[in-house]
Design an enzyme around this catalytic site. Sequence first.
Site, short mmCIF file in Angstrom:
data_model
loop_
_atom_site.label_atom_id
_atom_site.label_comp_id
_atom_site.label_asym_id
_atom_site.label_seq_id
_atom_site.Cartn_x
_atom_site.Cartn_y
_atom_site.Cartn_z
N LEU B 58 3.83 -10.55 -7.52
CA LEU B 58 3.40 -9.18 -7.19
C LEU B 58 2.54 -8.59 -8.31
CD1 LEU B 58 5.60 -9.45 -4.99
CD2 LEU B 58 5.99 -7.01 -5.29
N GLU B 60 -1.55 -7.44 -8.52
CA GLU B 60 -2.85 -7.41 -7.85
C GLU B 60 -3.98 -7.89 -8.74
OE1 GLU B 60 -0.57 -5.07 -7.62
OE2 GLU B 60 -0.07 -5.13 -5.48
N ASP B 84 -4.26 -0.47 0.93
CA ASP B 84 -5.37 0.19 0.23
C ASP B 84 -4.99 0.80 -1.12
OD1 ASP B 84 -3.94 2.51 1.37
OD2 ASP B 84 -4.97 1.90 3.21
N HIS B 129 -0.30 4.28 1.24
CA HIS B 129 -0.39 3.31 2.34
C HIS B 129 -1.47 3.68 3.36
CE1 HIS B 129 3.57 2.32 0.73
NE2 HIS B 129 3.56 1.22 1.44
#
Lengths: 444, 336
Positions: B58, B60, B84, B129
Amino acid sequence: MHCAQFLPRWLYHLNIVSMVTINRGKGAREAGKRRYHESCRGMVTRRQKVAATVVTDDAGQGGTIAGQDNNAGRRGGAGHSMVQLITPTGERVSHPEYDPWVRDVSDEQLCSLYEDLVVIRRIDKEATALQRQGELGLWPPLLGQEASQVGSVRSLRDDDFIFPSYRENGVAYCRGVDLADILRVWRGAASGGWDPYAVNMAIPQIVIGAQTLHATGYAMGIQNDGADSAAIVYFGDGATSEGDVNEAMVFAASFQVPLVLFCQNNHWAISEPVRLQSHTQLVDRGAGFGIPSMRVDGNDVLAVMAATRVALDRARRGGGPTFIEAVTYRMGPHTTADDPTRYRDPNELEDWAAKDPIGRVHALLDRKGLFTAEFEAGVRTKADAVARELRAGCVGMPDPEPLDVFKHVYSTPNSWLDRQQDHYSRYLASFGDPAGATQEEGAR
Amino acid sequence: MTQMTFARAINSGLRRSLDNDPKVLLMGEDIGTLGGVFRVTDGLQKDFGKHRVVDTPLAESGIVGTAVGLAYRGYRPVVEIQFDGFVYPAFDQIVSQVAKMHYRSRGAVKMPITIRIPFGGGIGSPEHHSESPEAYFAHTAGLRVVTPASPQDAHTMIQQAISCDDPVVFFEPKRRYHDKGEVDESLDPNSAPPMGQARVVTDGSDVTLVAYGPLVKTARDAATAAADEGVSVEVIDLRSLAPVDFATVEASVRKTGRLVITHEAGQSGGLGAEVAASITERCFYHLEAAPVRITGFDVPYPYSKVEMHHLPNLDRILDGVDRALGRPNSLSGLEG
């Protein structure tokens, strides 16, 4: 008072400090020890404390492995031992675990490593001079870190891939990067100096630590391809605080990729000392991710070579990543725009000068009777020739064309950029001759 | 032709890309065993293995950064950012690394990376979200930014993005994931309209309505409603946000003389501003009225009980159409 305190700033830049180093023997080291006691006796500033503890990091004590450093001391734990095969006074000390990895290094190769070290220092000196003369915009000296770079890069195979930071110019030289290409970025003539695929070495990374993830991804690719090559990534002590470096270690450990994480702990991230980055030894950071980790005297070219070979062997056998902390010292400024006298105790510099990476190989070759006048002259001739070639490549480098600013942003046509280029071409053409227009601009 | 959902159409496109090029691989959080939180990658790890459909830690920045290294090695990574609002930890890797590597290496290193990001609101989610961060990426030199609005485009454009030698940020309108449409899976992406090209969705003559992603459907509905009132709206789906196909928009505005742009993202510094400015520059003397922007507000994406006030809907768009036409509207009397 110590003589280092009187060293003028220009000495840092012109790297003459290193000459002091080479001629420095046991006496200087003892002077270092004396200073330790003095500073313990008297009023100690925070900075002096650093200098003092650094002295305990003396890798050459009695020709054995130095066990403690400033971080270990602060932590109160035993710390990792530091692998050392050549003491600062040039004594080759045995190490049962690491000796076998450099047993094949012949006298001839040792001489060749010495030449690398000297030539790289000469490149560094010449590039610094070129910056001072206005031929380069900036230069990040690697003075003091030559052994870390030479020992590691000279352990690689051609099909291994290197991901450097911006200070690995010694690595680039050993990898066969064209001398002018090393300077291209620093002259402002391009954002990247060379074709990475021609030398299997990525272009330098400026964003601290970002390249560790690239190396990890590349190693994932090696793994997918079923190849037995490896990736190696260079980064510094400051970078170990970056999220990317930590994420790289997570990915590298989880996927067990063939990667060497080569951390040059040069003790300074511009003005910030390593203790600000980490409360533990940096080597512990690798270990914390379950990555086999080594702490090695980064000023000892042979020890660095042994450690890198251990790591590469593990990578090639499918044993996953290795973290190497090469303990070295940035003897120069961060870049030519930096002024380390604002934040660094000159005593500290003197201590590290006594542990110089070149001086100890010189002394070792001397002990072996290999450091003849002829050899020395040959190395000097080579270094001077490289410096001349570097300078010629720099000043003879053609300036980019005005419209080069648009080149290579995309590899496919782009309507936005194509339009801007078209309009700017028309603008330039409105002066008659585009080249003339630029010159006129420059003249103003 | 097969009837399938938007999500399934992407899945089918990804499958074709994985089939056609052994260098294509998928990376992301929960995309393997689970098949993605929206099931877009459902079944792909089972069929292509865990080395080609990779469940990642996890992180990014780690996902995008390792994709850079894989691209260096000759791979074509397709990375999924789960939502997003979670793309920002990867911002440096996208903006400073992915986008610039080709330029920095003077063309030696290609970055054929596709970054898939489900985006937009309207699904009643908590914060982070439902965001629309496309302008950040459209503003970044070196990136291409696209967003499909129909299952067919989703299927074709994901394949075009993956085969593109430049990095592509691929925004997927998540509230349309379950919308169904006809998809011709045999369509060759090379002969389909290129992803950089805008598409006229509905022909019209009175006003040009520019939309993309989730709002193309809303814009089309608005055009239908306007037709009932005798107003002919030409709807354009931009498809590509960087670069925008201004030629298609310009041709339409030269015909209609009026321009309305709509997007979910906040107004200031957004795509609408770029479209309005560029079209004004290109065909000022064909404009009968100032361009109108109907967008989300300059607020953090709001909580779900009020998100319907933030998101442009059919009525707000029609109000904008009225403004462009000089008909009575909510701001009548305010405008100079």
